[in-house]
Motif scaffolding. Structure first.
Motif, PDB file in Angstrom:
ATOM      1  N   PHE A  21     -15.780  32.049 -18.271  1.00  0.00           N
ATOM      2  CA  PHE A  21     -15.680  33.363 -17.897  1.00  0.00           C
ATOM      3  C   PHE A  21     -16.994  34.275 -18.294  1.00  0.00           C
ATOM      4  O   PHE A  21     -17.748  34.256 -17.450  1.00  0.00           O
ATOM      5  CB  PHE A  21     -14.409  34.053 -18.225  1.00  0.00           C
ATOM      6  N   ARG A  22     -16.892  34.588 -19.347  1.00  0.00           N
ATOM      7  CA  ARG A  22     -17.966  35.371 -19.830  1.00  0.00           C
ATOM      8  C   ARG A  22     -19.399  35.161 -19.589  1.00  0.00           C
ATOM      9  O   ARG A  22     -20.311  35.821 -18.915  1.00  0.00           O
ATOM     10  CB  ARG A  22     -17.976  36.144 -21.313  1.00  0.00           C
ATOM     11  N   GLU A  23     -19.836  34.059 -19.991  1.00  0.00           N
ATOM     12  CA  GLU A  23     -21.151  33.436 -19.907  1.00  0.00           C
ATOM     13  C   GLU A  23     -21.494  32.545 -18.504  1.00  0.00           C
ATOM     14  O   GLU A  23     -22.632  32.234 -18.158  1.00  0.00           O
ATOM     15  CB  GLU A  23     -21.572  32.383 -21.091  1.00  0.00           C
ATOM     16  N   ALA A  24     -20.369  32.326 -17.825  1.00  0.00           N
ATOM     17  CA  ALA A  24     -20.510  31.525 -16.532  1.00  0.00           C
ATOM     18  C   ALA A  24     -21.109  32.311 -15.603  1.00  0.00           C
ATOM     19  O   ALA A  24     -20.809  33.421 -15.400  1.00  0.00           O
ATOM     20  CB  ALA A  24     -19.128  31.072 -16.084  1.00  0.00           C
ATOM     21  N   ARG A  25     -22.058  31.684 -14.898  1.00  0.00           N
ATOM     22  CA  ARG A  25     -22.841  32.430 -13.792  1.00  0.00           C
ATOM     23  C   ARG A  25     -22.719  31.841 -12.447  1.00  0.00           C
ATOM     24  O   ARG A  25     -22.715  30.279 -12.410  1.00  0.00           O
ATOM     25  CB  ARG A  25     -24.278  32.810 -14.307  1.00  0.00           C
ATOM     26  N   THR A  26     -23.194  32.407 -11.330  1.00  0.00           N
ATOM     27  CA  THR A  26     -23.377  31.584 -10.227  1.00  0.00           C
ATOM     28  C   THR A  26     -24.916  30.826 -10.425  1.00  0.00           C
ATOM     29  O   THR A  26     -25.765  31.781 -10.634  1.00  0.00           O
ATOM     30  CB  THR A  26     -23.388  32.385  -9.032  1.00  0.00           C
ATOM     31  N   ALA A  27     -25.073  29.617 -10.067  1.00  0.00           N
ATOM     32  CA  ALA A  27     -26.167  29.082 -10.261  1.00  0.00           C
ATOM     33  C   ALA A  27     -27.033  28.864  -9.054  1.00  0.00           C
ATOM     34  O   ALA A  27     -26.363  28.497  -8.116  1.00  0.00           O
ATOM     35  CB  ALA A  27     -26.329  27.733 -10.990  1.00  0.00           C
ATOM     36  N   ASN A  28     -28.346  28.843  -8.936  1.00  0.00           N
ATOM     37  CA  ASN A  28     -29.050  28.875  -7.833  1.00  0.00           C
ATOM     38  C   ASN A  28     -29.982  27.932  -7.760  1.00  0.00           C
ATOM     39  O   ASN A  28     -30.765  27.335  -6.694  1.00  0.00           O
ATOM     40  CB  ASN A  28     -29.966  30.292  -7.334  1.00  0.00           C
ATOM     41  N   SER A  29     -30.031  27.052  -9.013  1.00  0.00           N
ATOM     42  CA  SER A  29     -31.198  26.010  -9.158  1.00  0.00           C
ATOM     43  C   SER A  29     -30.527  25.120 -10.048  1.00  0.00           C
ATOM     44  O   SER A  29     -29.866  25.635 -11.231  1.00  0.00           O
ATOM     45  CB  SER A  29     -32.549  26.428  -9.248  1.00  0.00           C
ATOM     46  N   PHE A  30     -30.896  23.863 -10.187  1.00  0.00           N
ATOM     47  CA  PHE A  30     -30.271  22.886 -11.001  1.00  0.00           C
ATOM     48  C   PHE A  30     -31.275  21.980 -11.490  1.00  0.00           C
ATOM     49  O   PHE A  30     -32.423  21.737 -10.889  1.00  0.00           O
ATOM     50  CB  PHE A  30     -29.119  21.849 -10.475  1.00  0.00           C
ATOM     51  N   THR A  31     -30.930  21.152 -12.751  1.00  0.00           N
ATOM     52  CA  THR A  31     -32.067  20.100 -13.224  1.00  0.00           C
ATOM     53  C   THR A  31     -31.581  18.682 -12.432  1.00  0.00           C
ATOM     54  O   THR A  31     -30.618  18.927 -11.643  1.00  0.00           O
ATOM     55  CB  THR A  31     -31.499  19.778 -14.701  1.00  0.00           C
ATOM     56  N   GLY A  32     -32.353  18.077 -12.621  1.00  0.00           N
ATOM     57  CA  GLY A  32     -32.070  16.806 -11.795  1.00  0.00           C
ATOM     58  C   GLY A  32     -31.264  15.748 -12.197  1.00  0.00           C
ATOM     59  O   GLY A  32     -30.889  14.542 -11.831  1.00  0.00           O
ATOM     60  N   GLU A  33     -30.505  16.099 -13.552  1.00  0.00           N
ATOM     61  CA  GLU A  33     -29.532  15.269 -14.062  1.00  0.00           C
ATOM     62  C   GLU A  33     -28.226  14.909 -13.147  1.00  0.00           C
ATOM     63  O   GLU A  33     -27.547  16.082 -12.552  1.00  0.00           O
ATOM     64  CB  GLU A  33     -28.927  15.851 -15.200  1.00  0.00           C
ATOM     65  N   PRO A  34     -27.928  13.744 -12.814  1.00  0.00           N
ATOM     66  CA  PRO A  34     -26.877  13.618 -11.855  1.00  0.00           C
ATOM     67  C   PRO A  34     -25.535  13.958 -12.178  1.00  0.00           C
ATOM     68  O   PRO A  34     -25.277  13.921 -13.384  1.00  0.00           O
ATOM     69  CB  PRO A  34     -27.008  12.035 -11.314  1.00  0.00           C
ATOM     70  N   VAL A  35     -24.673  14.090 -11.257  1.00  0.00           N
ATOM     71  CA  VAL A  35     -23.239  14.266 -11.628  1.00  0.00           C
ATOM     72  C   VAL A  35     -22.362  13.267 -10.993  1.00  0.00           C
ATOM     73  O   VAL A  35     -22.586  12.771  -9.924  1.00  0.00           O
ATOM     74  CB  VAL A  35     -22.570  15.677 -11.001  1.00  0.00           C
ATOM     75  N   ALA A  36     -21.979  12.287 -11.755  1.00  0.00           N
ATOM     76  CA  ALA A  36     -21.176  11.120 -11.346  1.00  0.00           C
ATOM     77  C   ALA A  36     -20.033  11.493 -10.673  1.00  0.00           C
ATOM     78  O   ALA A  36     -19.276  12.271 -10.755  1.00  0.00           O
ATOM     79  CB  ALA A  36     -20.880  10.113 -12.710  1.00  0.00           C
ATOM     80  N   GLU A  37     -19.594  10.493  -9.738  1.00  0.00           N
ATOM     81  CA  GLU A  37     -18.381  10.476  -9.022  1.00  0.00           C
ATOM     82  C   GLU A  37     -17.068  10.538  -9.983  1.00  0.00           C
ATOM     83  O   GLU A  37     -16.360  11.208  -9.752  1.00  0.00           O
ATOM     84  CB  GLU A  37     -18.387   9.456  -8.130  1.00  0.00           C
ATOM     85  N   GLU A  38     -17.064   9.823 -11.130  1.00  0.00           N
ATOM     86  CA  GLU A  38     -16.030  10.008 -11.897  1.00  0.00           C
ATOM     87  C   GLU A  38     -15.573  11.291 -12.593  1.00  0.00           C
ATOM     88  O   GLU A  38     -14.735  11.714 -12.752  1.00  0.00           O
ATOM     89  CB  GLU A  38     -16.190   8.953 -13.110  1.00  0.00           C
ATOM     90  N   GLN A  39     -16.744  12.007 -12.712  1.00  0.00           N
ATOM     91  CA  GLN A  39     -16.918  13.364 -13.300  1.00  0.00           C
ATOM     92  C   GLN A  39     -16.160  14.297 -12.197  1.00  0.00           C
ATOM     93  O   GLN A  39     -15.203  15.188 -12.600  1.00  0.00           O
ATOM     94  CB  GLN A  39     -18.018  13.966 -13.618  1.00  0.00           C
ATOM     95  N   VAL A  40     -16.561  14.114 -10.848  1.00  0.00           N
ATOM     96  CA  VAL A  40     -15.991  14.977  -9.895  1.00  0.00           C
ATOM     97  C   VAL A  40     -14.476  14.566  -9.924  1.00  0.00           C
ATOM     98  O   VAL A  40     -13.585  15.583  -9.718  1.00  0.00           O
ATOM     99  CB  VAL A  40     -16.531  14.497  -8.405  1.00  0.00           C
ATOM    100  N   ARG A  41     -14.103  13.347 -10.037  1.00  0.00           N
ATOM    101  CA  ARG A  41     -12.414  13.050 -10.098  1.00  0.00           C
ATOM    102  C   ARG A  41     -12.095  13.811 -11.015  1.00  0.00           C
ATOM    103  O   ARG A  41     -10.532  14.018 -10.939  1.00  0.00           O
ATOM    104  CB  ARG A  41     -12.569  11.479  -9.997  1.00  0.00           C
TER     105      ARG A  41
END
Length: 203
Positions: A21-41
């Motif tokens: 909540f408090r530190e979370a922000r809407t992000a407009n850019s990201f690093t190139g580190e991938p997000v695995a399909e397993e993490q989405v699941r």
């Protein structure tokens, strides 16, 4: 010494409060580190417990993972959302299945005839969209719980996205969410929030 609820009105760990909540922000850019399909699941398996009316669970998610799929989506985004969608490591299309009633024999088995009643309900599309929006709120929290930042966007051609990604019909795109590890320039200055006295009325 016993700690009372008045002394600690939130039972959630303070670090989790900051993360979600408090530190979370809407992000407009990201690093190139991938997000695995397993993490989405894993994120979905956490947030699937969100409440919905009659347990209808109308949220449907397209994980835009391939380069070809991203190339189909980016032109359908508003101009200001195209570049960040083209480069985000994870992009999810969150949509409402207006034919959620077909699953009611499984998700709401104790109500005989629920599927048939909803099939004839003219308010079914609105019900689907409202409850999917509730689930989307949980989805954003789940992304944060995974240590990622979310960049939800409503700026896109919903009709075109529906035709492109849900050609079977009956599934309405509501939000596109970019997510990943935030880049150093990911966040804009935080805008003020209304305080409790401006929002809550006790009667």
């Amino acid at each position: 010494m016993t700690t009372t609820l008045t002394e600690t009105p939130l039972v959630l760990d303070p670090a989790a409060q900051e993360l979600l909540f408090r530190e979370a922000r809407t992000a407009n850019s990201f690093t190139g580190e991938p997000v695995a399909e397993e993490q989405v699941r894993a994120i979905y398996d956490l947030v699937k417990w969100a409440p919905t009316a009659m347990n209808i669970q109308p949220l449907r998610i397209v994980d835009v993972r391939s380069r070809q799929a991203r190339e189909r989506l980016v032109p359908l985004m508003s101009e200001g959302n195209r570049a960040k969608t083209a480069t985000a490591p994870l992009t999810l299309i969150a949509a409402a299945d207006e034919d959620f009633h077909e699953h009611l024999p499984v998700t709401f088995p104790h109500r005989a005839g629920a599927r048939e009643a909803q099939r004839d309900n003219p308010g079914r599309p609105a019900t689907a969209r409202f409850n999917a929006a509730l689930q989307i709120g949980y989805l954003i929290l789940g992304i944060r719980a995974a240590g990622l930042a979310a960049g939800p966007m409503a700026g896109f051609d919903a009709d075109a996205v529906e035709r492109e990604f849900f050609p079977q019909g009956g599934v309405r795109p509501l939000l596109v969410i970019n997510a990943g590890h935030p880049a150093p320039d990911a966040f804009r200055p935080r805008n003020p929030r209304l305080d409790a006295a401006q929002v809550i009325t006790t009667v």
